[in-house]
Design an enzyme around this catalytic site. Structure first.
Site, short mmCIF file in Angstrom:
data_model
loop_
_atom_site.label_atom_id
_atom_site.label_comp_id
_atom_site.label_asym_id
_atom_site.label_seq_id
_atom_site.Cartn_x
_atom_site.Cartn_y
_atom_site.Cartn_z
N ARG A 46 0.83 -1.19 0.00
CA ARG A 46 0.00 0.00 0.00
C ARG A 46 0.87 1.25 0.00
O ARG A 46 2.01 1.23 0.47
CB ARG A 46 -0.92 0.02 1.22
CG ARG A 46 -1.94 -1.13 1.22
CD ARG A 46 -2.77 -1.09 2.46
NE ARG A 46 -3.66 -2.25 2.54
CZ ARG A 46 -4.41 -2.53 3.58
NH1 ARG A 46 -4.38 -1.75 4.64
NH2 ARG A 46 -5.18 -3.59 3.57
N THR A 47 0.31 2.33 -0.49
CA THR A 47 1.08 3.57 -0.58
C THR A 47 1.36 4.13 0.81
O THR A 47 0.56 3.99 1.73
CB THR A 47 0.30 4.61 -1.39
OG1 THR A 47 1.07 5.81 -1.44
CG2 THR A 47 -1.05 4.93 -0.78
N VAL A 48 2.52 4.72 0.95
CA VAL A 48 2.88 5.40 2.19
C VAL A 48 2.85 6.90 1.98
O VAL A 48 3.31 7.66 2.84
CB VAL A 48 4.27 4.96 2.69
CG1 VAL A 48 4.24 3.50 3.10
CG2 VAL A 48 5.33 5.20 1.63
#
Length: 264
Positions: A46-48
């Site tokens: 998932r994007t941070v």
């Protein structure tokens, strides 16, 4: 003829670790159990980097209560895309939650808190989520997600009335928390906190009307100077009498703009 033991020759039995890992001439196949599930593995993908974000949240304590304010804009990068996303959430009659940062993580936090409140109601034991309890619970939630290397990129402000006294606390994305009479998140922490702290420290305690007027000044200053701010905002006032929400809009005066040219 008896076989002789040669100390310089390797000898492995049927349960030797070398056989289990299919080393040498062994025909055994070893399968390593995964250390994490597929769902946990997907978490790391998932994007941070926050995508849809909310700007600053301002909150401070006045004589008899707490006041909070935040605009209703969700910025998709630099695009003012979502223009009606309230970021102040009422938990119960004396507890308020305000969120800034990644708005998808903010929704996750709100849903988790609503589930906790519903669980308390189902038990019917008379317990209720107090501001201090919610503040402590949020520290555990944020720190837990941080230790999983999947932090909630959101700043949480918890406000309300605790033991008939105003309560105001903040929890950041790492689970660090503190309580203070004045809390700002986002760019307001740099643009507004200094002069507001001076006003609150060098004057008598403000009443409800004075606190609301000062909050309007804060939001107006942020609208002038923060390129991610929005004109429409919500103000929440928490006192012993209950929770009051007000929807407002900044009325800017840009007549001073021509006089600010060539000032760099």
């Amino acid at each position: 003829m008896l076989s002789t033991f040669n100390p310089f020759e390797a000898h492995y039995d049927s349960i030797n670790d070398k056989d289990d890992f299919n080393i040498g001439n062994s025909n055994k196949n070893h399968t390593v159990n995964p250390l994490e599930t597929e769902a946990e593995r997907n978490i790391r993908t998932r994007t941070v980097t926050p995508i849809v974000t909310g700007s600053s949240v301002a909150a401070f304590v006045f004589n008899g209560g707490v006041i909070l304010a935040a605009d209703v804009l969700g910025s998709y990068g630099s695009l003012a895309k979502y223009r009606n996303l309230p970021r102040i959430h009422q938990v119960n009659d004396r507890t308020i939650l305000a969120l800034g940062g990644d708005l998808s993580d903010a929704d996750y936090i709100k849903e988790a808190i609503d589930a906790k409140v519903e669980e308390d109601l189902v038990q019917e034991d008379g317990s209720e989520m107090t501001p201090l309890a919610l503040y402590s619970w949020c520290t555990r939630l944020m720190y837990h997600r941080r230790t999983k290397l999947n932090p909630l990129l959101t700043s949480v402000i918890v406000a309300g009335i605790e033991n008939n006294e105003p309560f105001l606390g903040r929890v950041n994305d790492k689970g660090s928390a503190y309580k203070e009479f004045l809390i700002m998140t986002g760019i307001a922490n740099h643009l507004a906190q200094g002069w507001i702290r001076t006003i609150l420290e060098n004057s008598n305690q403000l009443n409800k009307e004075q606190a609301e007027h000062l909050m309007d000044r804060i939001i107006k200053q942020l609208f002038y100077r923060d390129c991610r701010a929005f004109a429409r905002y919500r103000v929440c006032i928490v006192t012993k009498e209950g929770v009051e929400f007000k929807a407002k809009e900044v009325q800017p005066d840009w007549s001073l703009a021509p006089g600010l040219r060539d000032t760099e």
